[in-house]
Design an enzyme around this catalytic site. Structure first.
Site, short mmCIF file in Angstrom:
data_model
loop_
_atom_site.label_atom_id
_atom_site.label_comp_id
_atom_site.label_asym_id
_atom_site.label_seq_id
_atom_site.Cartn_x
_atom_site.Cartn_y
_atom_site.Cartn_z
N ALA A 1 0.86 -1.19 0.00
CA ALA A 1 0.00 0.00 0.00
C ALA A 1 0.90 1.24 0.00
CB ALA A 1 -0.97 -0.05 1.18
N SER A 2 0.63 2.22 0.87
CA SER A 2 1.36 3.49 0.79
C SER A 2 2.78 3.44 1.35
CB SER A 2 0.57 4.59 1.49
OG SER A 2 -0.51 5.00 0.69
N VAL A 3 3.20 2.33 1.90
CA VAL A 3 4.62 2.20 2.22
C VAL A 3 5.44 2.14 0.92
CG1 VAL A 3 6.36 0.72 3.35
CG2 VAL A 3 4.23 1.25 4.51
N LYS B 1 5.26 4.62 -1.11
CA LYS B 1 5.60 6.02 -1.40
C LYS B 1 7.05 6.38 -1.10
CE LYS B 1 1.00 8.12 -1.34
NZ LYS B 1 0.13 6.94 -1.19
#
Length: 453
Positions: free
Chosen positions: A59-61, A63
């Protein structure tokens, strides 16, 4: 560090016995792994257990890794943080936005999730090029002028992935593979839409959500509220990287030892922007930044996608790293409780730990005429300029808070609702001639009154 190791062993033995976590964990200090383990199922249909090498959707890890790709190009002189976005994507109808604005969420670009909810054919799987095409075609209004404030935007990170492709003439996934994953020996990591490419990954951790109507766990693909996991599966940059706790630790070590990005750029990455409107939320170039009186500077990122919650947390002053990847939905506050216990144990500090995992709530199915009673626009009493929208779609009730994506409301009773996966209740009441909605998050209560129906 023997005492810390013993603390962690005791904590995780308890977590395993009580089945408080379905996921994998790695804790390290000063370059030494103090604990690495796995708990629960990777595939509930076969009871295949998770292992330390199980692959999760980050997921947003993802980014920080996307930001690292950009910083590598800056380091090589192929890009400047203060280049305007239009230099690389000239057709985009938004001026004045720099690469830096995309990285630290000060661009003012709206999140793309609502755009695809409205316009996308859900029978197809979207990718980054589709987002660019939709931004040019529909021109959703920007939320604020660049650098006015910090507001999290997944859109910006997909545009960063597109910029990497335009500068390098490589697919974003291939660039990450050749410049980050392969050099760091992150052999279990790749940027890929598992559904879009129709691939099977060895020892993959499937993501499960709780069906509040059936009262059981199901794949996120099979629950109406979370079906975006299929039609948005081709998006890369804001998410979409598949990895393990071990590979993420290799990535963290490369950053912390200076093997990947030079110190000057890392200092910029760990510095929040100075915006016109100050916000308590501090975000650097791909990282959330926090200063804690007890634990020092914390550089971290979390991720959430239906079925997955992920976190990579770095306590810089103590050289402590905590990585937790979870693939089975549970109460948000309980997640934070478990994470806090792990942190305390890693610091050799006292902690409390629950005796059992809280039961997730069961929802009622209400007829449409009852749901319609709550539809309307509500102005927050403390901030009348901020409007909460409650609306029906396909006999399902949704709430949209200012600056947030829509969330489904699930009924406890005719007037009391909850938001799945969050410890938030939404109650509809009448006081005199006023119709009110109360958003209850623990001890915090926001009240709004109707302005139209």
């Amino acid at each position: 560090m023997a005492d810390i190791k013993a603390n962690l062993e005791n904590l995780f033995q308890y977590i395993k016995e009580k089945q408080l976590l379905n996921g994998t964990v790695l804790v390290a200090k000063k370059g030494e792994i103090l604990y690495e383990g796995a708990f629960g199922d990777a595939d509930m249909s076969t009871n295949r257990p998770l292992t330390s090498r199980s692959v999760f959707n980050l997921a947003s890890v993802s980014k920080p890794i996307t930001a690292t790709a950009i910083l590598l190009l800056v380091q090589e002189g192929k890009l400047s943080l203060d280049d305007y976005l239009n230099k690389w994507i000239p057709d985009l109808p938004y001026g004045g936005i720099t690469i830096r604005h995309l990285l630290n969420h000060t661009s003012g670009l709206p999140d793309y999730l609502d755009l695809f909810e409205v316009y996308w054919d859900k029978a197809k799987i979207a990718d980054n090029d589709d987002l660019l095409r939709y931004l040019i075609k529909y021109k959703p209004e920007r939320l604020f002028a660049p650098n006015e404030r910090v507001e999290y935007s997944n859109t910006g990170y997909i545009l960063l992935a597109l910029i990497v492709e335009r500068i390098t003439d490589m697919d974003f996934a291939d660039f990450l593979q050749e410049n980050i994953f392969k050099p760091l020996k992150m052999t279990r990591t790749q940027a890929i839409g598992v559904r879009k490419e129709n691939i099977e990954i060895d020892d993959y951790a499937y993501g499960y959500v709780y069906d509040v109507y059936a009262g059981e766990y199901v794949l996120a693909d099979d629950f109406e509220e979370s079906k975006m996991v299929t039609y948005l599966d081709g998006m890369l940059g804001d998410g979409g990287i598949q990895s393990t706790v071990g590979d993420l630790y290799l990535y963290e070590r490369a950053l912390s030892t200076g093997a990947l990005i030079n110190d000057v750029l890392l200092r910029e990455a760990y510095t929040p922007p100075k915006t016109e409107i100050d916000t308590p939320y501090k975000y650097g170039l791909g990282w959330i930044i926090e200063d804690n009186e007890e634990k020092g500077q914390i550089i971290w990122h979390s991720g959430g996608w239906p079925g997955y919650v992920t976190i990579l947390k770095r306590f810089m002053d103590h050289e402590i790293v905590i990585i937790v990847l979870r693939n089975k939905e549970q109460d948000f506050d309980f997640d934070q409780h478990i994470l806090h216990a792990i942190e305390q144990a890693a610091f050799d500090l006292p902690y409390e730990i629950a005796k059992e995992r809280p039961r997730l709530e069961h929802a009622q199915v209400l007829p449409e005429d009852i749901l319609k009673r709550h539809v309307g626009n509500y102005a927050l009493i403390d901030h009348p300029d901020l409007i909460i929208n409650v609306f029906l779609e396909n006999n399902r009730l949704f709430i949209k808070m200012p600056g947030s994506m829509k969330l489904e409301l699930h009924a406890k009773t005719e007037n009391n609702f909850f938001i799945r996966g969050l410890t938030i209740d939404v109650d509809f009441t009448t006081e005199g001639s006023k119709e009110l909605v109360k958003i209850i998050d623990g001890t915090e209560v926001q009240i709004a009154e109707t302005i139209s129906n």
